[in-house]
Design an enzyme around this catalytic site. Structure first.
Site, PDB file in Angstrom:
ATOM      1  N   ILE A  20       0.817  -1.226   0.000  1.00 12.90           N
ATOM      2  CA  ILE A  20       0.000   0.000   0.000  1.00 12.90           C
ATOM      3  C   ILE A  20       0.840   1.261   0.000  1.00 12.90           C
ATOM      4  CG2 ILE A  20      -2.043  -1.049   1.037  1.00 12.90           C
ATOM      5  CD1 ILE A  20      -1.136  -0.035   3.756  1.00 12.90           C
ATOM      6  N   GLY A  21       2.166   1.142   0.109  1.00 13.62           N
ATOM      7  CA  GLY A  21       3.010   2.331   0.060  1.00 13.62           C
ATOM      8  C   GLY A  21       4.473   1.973   0.103  1.00 13.62           C
ATOM      9  N   GLY A  23       8.654   4.007  -0.121  1.00 13.97           N
ATOM     10  CA  GLY A  23       9.442   5.225  -0.254  1.00 13.97           C
ATOM     11  C   GLY A  23      10.882   4.919   0.070  1.00 13.97           C
ATOM     12  N   GLY A  24      11.643   5.982   0.389  1.00 16.17           N
ATOM     13  CA  GLY A  24      13.061   5.810   0.629  1.00 16.17           C
ATOM     14  C   GLY A  24      13.379   4.963   1.843  1.00 16.17           C
ATOM     15  N   MET A  25      12.434   4.861   2.778  1.00 19.29           N
ATOM     16  CA  MET A  25      12.705   4.120   4.012  1.00 19.29           C
ATOM     17  C   MET A  25      12.199   2.686   3.970  1.00 19.29           C
ATOM     18  SD  MET A  25      12.084   6.924   6.995  1.00 19.29           S
ATOM     19  CE  MET A  25      13.051   8.438   7.073  1.00 19.29           C
ATOM     20  N   VAL A  28       5.302  -0.492   2.964  1.00 20.67           N
ATOM     21  CA  VAL A  28       4.218  -0.776   3.907  1.00 20.67           C
ATOM     22  C   VAL A  28       3.235  -1.719   3.235  1.00 20.67           C
ATOM     23  CG1 VAL A  28       2.390   0.175   5.353  1.00 20.67           C
ATOM     24  CG2 VAL A  28       4.470   1.505   4.960  1.00 20.67           C
ATOM     25  N   LYS A  43       5.475  -2.670   8.203  1.00 23.19           N
ATOM     26  CA  LYS A  43       6.467  -1.809   7.548  1.00 23.19           C
ATOM     27  C   LYS A  43       7.782  -2.564   7.498  1.00 23.19           C
ATOM     28  CE  LYS A  43       8.152   2.929   7.388  1.00 23.19           C
ATOM     29  NZ  LYS A  43       7.233   3.595   6.494  1.00 23.19           N
ATOM     30  N   ASP A 140       9.123  14.168  10.996  1.00 22.42           N
ATOM     31  CA  ASP A 140       8.632  14.084   9.613  1.00 22.42           C
ATOM     32  C   ASP A 140       7.106  14.165   9.594  1.00 22.42           C
ATOM     33  OD1 ASP A 140       8.933  13.947   6.876  1.00 22.42           O
ATOM     34  OD2 ASP A 140       9.004  11.757   6.804  1.00 22.42           O
TER      35      ASP A 140
END
Length: 510
Positions: A20-21, A23-25, A28, A43, A140
């Site tokens: 569902i998501g 990014g750089g980290m 998820v 995550k 963040d």
């Protein structure tokens, strides 16, 4: 790849379902907890995605941050169920939140009613008040990290993850740019300075400005350009775009977006108090604990003065002489708990046994001194800086009274107390403490003392950045990098990191 599927099993119980998501980290996933038959969110973080970070150190900090985060009890925070390592991945298992993120919510309701913006900010203040009392700084805060649930309540995501992904206060990546989202980044964070609760309040101001105006206050084609505007341009007052916004709300947004942290509101609690008159009318609760009418009288309000006093040490057994007889057994128990990584339980055991040990052996006895040192160190390791601070100050004063103010152990306790002040978001007090300590280390010739003096100077530079004194910070770090290269060598990570900070400062200032 968002929307992809997988059936990988994490930790033998969490079956990944849909991406569902990412990014750089990391990524998820929605997943299913096979043991409890419930939907969760997982995550996954990859240590090898962080340039230069030692994988073992990253794992240690990740698990510590998850443990500290799990201590924060607030309905506005996503619940942490589990955390650990699986092959090359670090995993964090969280409550699955059914709703839309605040970015999508804003996009679907334009213009966003200002009353809604006030309600969003008030809920976020309640969460931040609890988070900052730990203390944790989110670092963040942005619409994509806030979920709006079906019942209209808000949940903050990704607490503590930003701090895990970088090792030091500067939060600079190895390419020399700060970790976080440039559009929501406070000036001190952009400059690589010390962060604190005031950093999250700036991000809250950006978020409020975006809800009210439809856009962030500072945008640009490059991250550097955006950060430069954060540092040097005033934000556009929102009433020029939305005249119906109350003047008090516009004034609050402008103060949240102050370049100097000292010109922002003092706390999330104070921001809530300014927002409260703009919320729908309610009666004021008595303030008594366990008041069942409070959620209806003042929904989502933070507890007043919750961060002002240390939490009392939990009592795990009866006080007095009967408990005192168990001091030796408790010491053995603490050693076992620490060996098993059960730090929170060790803290509780130490906090409960100290009064009994003092009654049995005397406050200045070696056994009590040793227990108190262990208690302070364990509180520090558990992230309980508010409770560690008075213990460290007591230890420092006792040692100085016996051996003088230049005693190495007393200085170490004072250094750790300054670290607590820094973590608690009190940069001016931390700076004063470091400056007082520095001469004691600079007058020594032992290698360890010289290196400690370099570290104290680095922290002074970062705190000067946090306090907005960029010229003094640049001078401090500029002198430090030359001394650090003489002590450590040009290729050592310590001076290399300071050079990156100076180069980044030069870019941003330019």
């Amino acid at each position: 790849m968002a929307g992809g599927t997988d059936h990988r099993l994490i930790a033998g119980r969490y079956e990944l379902s849909t991406l569902i998501g990412q990014g750089g980290m990391g990524q998820v996933w929605t997943a299913y907890d096979q043991r409890l038959d419930r939907r969760v969110a997982v995550k996954l973080l990859r240590p090898d995605k962080v340039a230069g970070a030692e994988a073992d150190e990253l794992r240690r900090r990740f698990l510590r941050e998850c443990r500290v985060t799990a201590q924060v009890d607030h309905p506005g925070l996503v619940t942490v169920h589990d955390a650990g390592t699986e092959d090359e991945d670090l995993y964090l298992v969280m409550q699955y939140v059914d709703g839309a993120d605040l970015g999508d919510h804003l996009a679907e309701h334009t213009p966003y009613p200002w009353q809604w913006a006030v309600a969003v900010a008030a809920q976020l203040c309640a969460v931040l008040s609890a988070v900052h009392a730990v203390p944790i700084v989110h670092r963040d805060l942005k619409p994509r990290n806030v979920m709006v649930r079906q019942d209209g309540t808000l949940t903050i995501l990704d607490l503590g993850i930003a701090s895990v992904m970088d090792t030091d206060t500067t939060r600079l990546t190895h390419t020399g740019s700060p970790i976080g989202s440039p559009s929501y980044m406070a000036p001190e964070q952009a400059m690589g300075g010390a962060v604190g609760p005031y950093t999250d309040l700036y991000a809250l101001g950006v978020l409020l400005h975006e809800l009210l105006s439809g856009d962030v206050p500072f945008s640009g084609s490059t991250a550097l350009g955006v950060l430069h505007r954060h540092l040097y341009e005033p934000p556009l007052p929102v009433r020029r775009l939305r005249p119906e916004v109350p003047e008090a709300l516009e004034s609050l947004v402008l103060r949240l977006l102050a370049k100097d942290p000292q010109h922002r509101p003092a706390s999330a609690q104070d921001v809530y108090e300014e927002l409260a008159p703009l919320l729908p009318g309610r009666s004021v609760p008595t303030g008594h604990p366990l008041d069942p009418t409070r959620p209806f009288l003042r929904p989502h309000a933070p507890w007043p003065d919750r961060a002002a006093t240390p939490a009392p040490a939990p009592q795990t057994g009866p006080p007095g002489p009967a408990r005192g007889q168990d001091v030796a057994a408790a010491v053995d128990e603490v050693k076992r708990l620490l060996g098993e990584g059960r730090i929170t339980q060790a803290v509780d055991t130490l906090g409960a046994i100290l009064p009994a040990a003092a009654a049995q052996h005397g406050e200045h006895s070696p056994v009590v001194r040793t227990l108190r040192k262990q208690y302070a160190a364990t509180l520090m390791d558990d992230g309980q800086y508010r409770r560690a601070l008075p213990e460290l100050r007591r230890l420092a004063d006792q040692r100085a009274a016996e051996s003088g103010h230049a005693d190495p152990q007393s200085l170490q306790f004072r250094y750790e107390a300054a670290q607590c002040l820094e973590q608690l978001g009190e940069p001016a007090a931390a700076l004063a403490e470091y400056r007082t300590l520095l001469p004691y280390y600079e007058n020594q010739y032992a290698t360890d003392d010289i290196r400690q003096s370099l570290e104290i100077r680095r922290r002074i530079g970062q705190l000067l950045l946090a306090l907005g004194d960029r010229s003094a910070a640049h001078d401090t770090l500029g002198r430090l990098v030359l001394d650090a290269e003489r002590v450590h060598g040009i290729g050592h990570p310590f001076p290399a990191e300071i050079r990156r900070t100076l180069q980044w400062l030069g870019q941003v200032r330019g």
